[in-house]
Design a protein around this motif. Structure first.
Motif, short mmCIF file in Angstrom:
data_model
loop_
_atom_site.label_atom_id
_atom_site.label_comp_id
_atom_site.label_asym_id
_atom_site.label_seq_id
_atom_site.Cartn_x
_atom_site.Cartn_y
_atom_site.Cartn_z
N GLN A 72 73.92 94.28 29.65
CA GLN A 72 74.24 95.69 29.47
C GLN A 72 74.08 96.51 30.74
N ARG A 73 73.45 95.98 31.77
CA ARG A 73 73.20 96.77 32.98
C ARG A 73 73.08 95.82 34.18
N SER A 74 73.04 96.42 35.36
CA SER A 74 72.81 95.63 36.57
C SER A 74 71.37 95.13 36.61
N GLN A 75 71.18 94.03 37.30
CA GLN A 75 69.87 93.39 37.36
C GLN A 75 69.49 93.12 38.82
N ILE A 76 68.19 93.04 39.07
CA ILE A 76 67.70 92.61 40.38
C ILE A 76 67.60 91.09 40.35
N ILE A 77 68.42 90.45 41.15
CA ILE A 77 68.55 88.99 41.12
C ILE A 77 67.83 88.39 42.32
N ALA A 78 66.99 87.41 42.05
CA ALA A 78 66.35 86.64 43.11
C ALA A 78 66.60 85.17 42.83
N GLY A 79 67.02 84.45 43.85
CA GLY A 79 67.30 83.04 43.62
C GLY A 79 67.68 82.32 44.90
N THR A 80 68.00 81.05 44.75
CA THR A 80 68.36 80.18 45.86
C THR A 80 69.83 79.80 45.74
N VAL A 81 70.55 79.93 46.84
CA VAL A 81 71.97 79.58 46.85
C VAL A 81 72.10 78.06 46.92
N GLU A 82 72.71 77.49 45.89
CA GLU A 82 72.88 76.03 45.85
C GLU A 82 74.16 75.59 46.55
N SER A 83 75.21 76.38 46.42
CA SER A 83 76.47 76.02 47.10
C SER A 83 77.30 77.28 47.29
N VAL A 84 78.20 77.21 48.25
CA VAL A 84 79.06 78.34 48.59
C VAL A 84 80.50 77.84 48.68
N GLN A 85 81.39 78.57 48.03
CA GLN A 85 82.82 78.26 48.13
C GLN A 85 83.51 79.47 48.74
N HIS A 86 83.99 79.32 49.96
CA HIS A 86 84.68 80.42 50.64
C HIS A 86 86.12 80.49 50.16
N ARG A 87 86.58 81.72 49.95
CA ARG A 87 87.94 81.93 49.45
C ARG A 87 88.68 82.84 50.41
N ASP A 88 89.95 83.11 50.10
CA ASP A 88 90.76 83.96 50.97
C ASP A 88 90.25 85.39 50.95
N HIS A 89 90.66 86.16 51.96
CA HIS A 89 90.39 87.59 52.07
C HIS A 89 88.89 87.90 52.12
N GLY A 90 88.10 86.97 52.64
CA GLY A 90 86.69 87.25 52.85
C GLY A 90 85.79 87.12 51.65
N SER A 91 86.31 86.77 50.49
CA SER A 91 85.47 86.65 49.31
C SER A 91 84.89 85.23 49.23
N SER A 92 83.80 85.10 48.50
CA SER A 92 83.15 83.81 48.31
C SER A 92 82.59 83.74 46.91
N ARG A 93 82.34 82.51 46.46
CA ARG A 93 81.66 82.29 45.18
C ARG A 93 80.38 81.50 45.44
N LEU A 94 79.29 82.02 44.92
CA LEU A 94 77.99 81.40 45.12
C LEU A 94 77.48 80.84 43.80
N ILE A 95 77.01 79.61 43.83
CA ILE A 95 76.25 79.07 42.70
C ILE A 95 74.78 79.24 43.05
N VAL A 96 74.08 80.02 42.23
CA VAL A 96 72.72 80.43 42.53
C VAL A 96 71.78 79.93 41.44
N SER A 97 70.68 79.34 41.85
CA SER A 97 69.60 78.98 40.93
C SER A 97 68.64 80.16 40.86
N LEU A 98 68.57 80.80 39.69
CA LEU A 98 67.80 82.03 39.56
C LEU A 98 66.30 81.75 39.61
N LYS A 99 65.63 82.47 40.50
CA LYS A 99 64.17 82.43 40.53
C LYS A 99 63.60 83.46 39.57
N SER A 100 64.21 84.65 39.56
CA SER A 100 63.78 85.70 38.63
C SER A 100 64.90 86.70 38.44
N LEU A 101 64.81 87.47 37.37
CA LEU A 101 65.78 88.50 37.03
C LEU A 101 65.00 89.73 36.59
#
Length: 730
Positions: A72-101
């Protein structure tokens, strides 16, 4: 043992078919039943234990989604980036293992997929991030023939998706040895035209491959050669065994094979396909060293059981089944065709995997067999050994490594040019509609059953189902596509089609034409459009008009086209059994919501009204023209916005069905509560594409028949209902 392993794997794999996620309380009766069956029916008990483990694992992984206020709202996300997929136009997708929310720690640590936008570089693998983001359940678009996003997410162990919206505090991880080696490799090959292919084969880095590259690989059926998996791991292990045997040391052969396979899997980042292949190889090497013999079938079953026990959601991963069934097909080919010659094994593999490839990718390649017969020895005996040798020499002798890489580049350049010529010149990929796939599969089943002893009953059933494929279709159908927050409607008469609006196209390159519209047209066997109507210029309606017109023959362009016929009230046209009437606008421009092309289609008994984004002023003006608006099916104006669907307009149309084309959990809150209430008072059946998926209605005399009465598919397509504690099948 084999039977028990098979039953356990089958029990876990039933989660693919569950219509809903059973309650957590089911674990106790399943455990009791399994215990009671263990002595008399151990295989049946293993099946029940497999179902039990899949159920417990799913609830364990999804339990954090029921945290109050999570979506229902934005969250403060803390975690470790497991992998990064770079895409066109400067965007990326991150798979993140959440440490806390928001400071809340969850167990197990959830994996989430986050979108990264902006000019700043994206975080790297291993980085610790602390930022603000918004999360959503693992929900995907749902349309026949399209990519199953919800299944893919869970198959990767990802239980939520979202985007980063706030400032980012980043603690960069020290570069790993693999990262340093990868950067060294990139630097040496920067000037080589074949760099992207060399990266894919050595480090499993396929992000640089372009769309045309993937189309070439798919068309020729050789995508597996550029995905480091069983073929590559087995080849490297074979080189180790050969070297050890030449040295006359049996244990050295096994050790070298394991060491080389581990090294190659490390280079590839221990991806899931390499893990599967590595586990199977190490198990086989251990058995050989122990002096035990297990059949290939048992090794495969043990590997499957271990992998599914560690992560039951692998059963949702298409790559898992492709690799498992490829090994099974190889084993069957070796026994069925006799001998171990390459052409026999490749022939058996091609024939046995044909149904799976056809179902997963919607077609077949008639050049796959000869091209693989040529390329597999070439990759096995030349490319991969040279490439691995170059990787070994990167640090101690970079000059020698560069010479090898230049040699590989010189070999790859003409090879890939030749493959692209074959793909473009011969068009070997045969796209098959769902109807054609079904007919072909049933025909194969008839032939197979006829060859088997006592197979007449199966052949008769398959022949009956084959004849059902010829059953006449409805005279016309309407499909309101699930394109997120946007609009696209497909009206068909047999294989003739009218497309009203094209969905959105985003700066990242993702677009609804490639994701939804083209796969659906291929699924239906439609290769041209009679009409492509664009209601107005907003990108969520017109984003793919030029792209689709460039790919498909379009007989008539209507609406907001620079070079098409603009919509103007009073235009009428006969299309087959349907009469097309343009009701609005009076003076077309196509540049605003209230200039949307309003189209009425009717066969004299049933009608549908397509309204674009018109709002209350246009609705009142349309009523003032005195035109007949009545239609049993209405597309709610402007996605169900409160600025549209006035009481007077709704009464004039008097629909029995209304479809709100609103994206799942869209930020505008479409359809608005007031609009839903107005239609409820009128007794209209309402459906929302974001919740229901594609809405498919077929003409049935003087009424519409809803072909998919609930969101189709398995439990993972209805997680929103599970989270909201609604009844299982709602």
């Amino acid at each position: 043992m084999d039977k028990r392993l098979f039953c356990f794997c089958a029990g876990v794999s039933t989660l693919i078919l569950w219509p809903w996620l059973p309650d957590w309380d089911w674990w106790l009766p399943l455990a009791l039943l399994g215990g009671l069956c263990w002595r008399a029916r151990p295989a049946r008990a293993c099946f029940l234990f497999g179902v039990l483990w899949a159920l417990c694992y799913s609830h364990w992984q999804l339990s954090w989604l029921q945290h109050p206020g999570l979506f229902q709202r934005s969250q403060i996300i803390a975690g470790t980036v497991e992998s990064v997929q770079h895409r066109d136009h400067g965007s990326s997708r991150l798979i993140v293992s959440l440490k806390s929310l928001d400071g809340q720690v969850f167990s197990p640590r959830p994996r989430v997929l986050l979108s990264w936008y902006g000019a700043a570089p994206a975080p790297g693998q291993g980085d610790l991030i602390h930022t603000v983001g918004r999360l959503y359940p693992p929900h995907g678009l749902h349309n026949p023939g399209g990519f199953d996003g919800a299944r893919w997410l869970l198959g990767q162990g990802i239980t939520a998706r979202g985007y980063l919206s706030g400032s980012l505090h980043l603690q960069a991880a020290p570069p790993s040895r693999r990262t340093l080696l990868l950067e060294e490799f990139r630097g040496l090959t920067a000037a080589l035209p074949a760099q992207r292919w060399l990266l894919a084969l050595s480090f499993g880095e396929r992000g640089d491959l372009q769309q045309q590259d993937w189309e070439t690989l798919r068309a020729l059926g050789v995508s597996h050669l550029f995905a480091i998996s069983g073929l590559h791991i087995g080849l490297v292990a074979g080189l180790g065994i050969l070297a050890g045997r030449l040295a006359g040391r049996r244990f050295l052969a096994g050790g070298l094979a394991a060491l080389l396979a581990l090294g190659y899997a490390w280079l590839a980042g221990f991806s899931i396909p390499t893990q599967r292949a590595l586990l199977m190889l190490l198990l086989w090497l251990a058995l050989v060293g122990w002096g035990r013999f297990w059949s290939g079938r048992r090794i495969l079953l043990v590997t499957m059981a271990l992998l599914l026990a560690s992560s039951p959601w692998l059963a949702l991963n298409q790559g898992f089944w492709l690799s498992v069934l490829a090994v099974a097909a190889l084993l069957a080919s070796a026994g069925w065709l006799g001998g171990n010659s390459l052409w026999r094994l490749q022939l058996g593999l091609t024939l046995l995997l044909l149904p799976l490839i056809m179902l997963l990718f919607g077609g077949i390649s008639w050049l796959s067999l000869p091209v693989n017969l040529l390329l597999i020895p070439l990759f096995s005996l030349l490319f991969i050994p040279l490439l691995l040798l170059a990787c070994l020499l990167l640090v101690p002798f970079p000059g020698l490594a560069l010479l090898l890489l230049r040699l590989l580049d010189a070999l790859f350049a003409p090879l890939m040019e030749g493959l692209q010529w074959l793909s473009q010149g011969l068009s070997p990929w045969l796209a098959l509609s769902a109807h054609s796939q079904g007919a072909l599969l049933l025909a194969m089943l008839v032939l197979l059953a006829a060859l088997l002893p006592k197979g007449r009953g199966v052949a008769g059933l398959a022949l009956y189902l084959l004849l059902l494929q010829l059953w006449p279709r409805p005279s016309w159908e309407v499909r309101v596509l699930d394109v997120g927050q946007g609009l696209s409607v497909l009206v068909t008469q047999g294989r003739e089609a009218l497309l009203y609006d094209t969905g959105n196209r985003f700066p990242s390159g993702f677009n609804m034409a490639d994701a939804v519209i083209l796969p659906l047209l291929g699924h239906l066997g439609i290769d041209r459009l009679e009409y492509l109507v664009v209601s107005h210029d907003d990108s969520d309606h017109s984003g793919n008009r030029d792209y689709l017109a460039a790919l498909l023959p379009v007989a008539h362009r209507r609406g907001a086209w620079p070079d098409g016929q603009h919509c103007r009230a009073g235009q009428t046209e006969q299309w087959g059994r349907l009469r097309l009437r343009v009701l609005w606008p009076v003076a077309p421009s196509g540049h605003s919501n209230n200039d949307s092309c309003v189209l009425h289609l009717s066969d004299g008994r049933l009608a549908v009204l397509l309204t674009g984004d018109i709002e209350a002023p246009a609705e009142r003006a349309l009523l003032a023209t005195g035109q007949a608006l009545g239609a049993q099916l209405l597309l709610s104006p402007h996605h169900g916005s409160r600025s549209s669907s006035t009481e007077a307009f709704n009464r004039a149309v008097a629909p029995e069905w209304v479809v709100h084309t609103a994206g799942y959990q869209n930020r505008w809150g479409f359809p608005a509560a007031e609009v839903v209430a107005r239609f409820e008072r009128q007794g209209v059946v309402q459906l929302t594409t974001g919740d229901h998926g594609m809405v498919h209605l077929a003409a049935d005399g003087d009424r519409w028949r809803l072909v998919n009465p609930r969101r189709p598919g398995a439990w993972y397509h209805r997680l929103n209902a599970w989270l909201n504690d609604t009844k299982p099948l709602e």
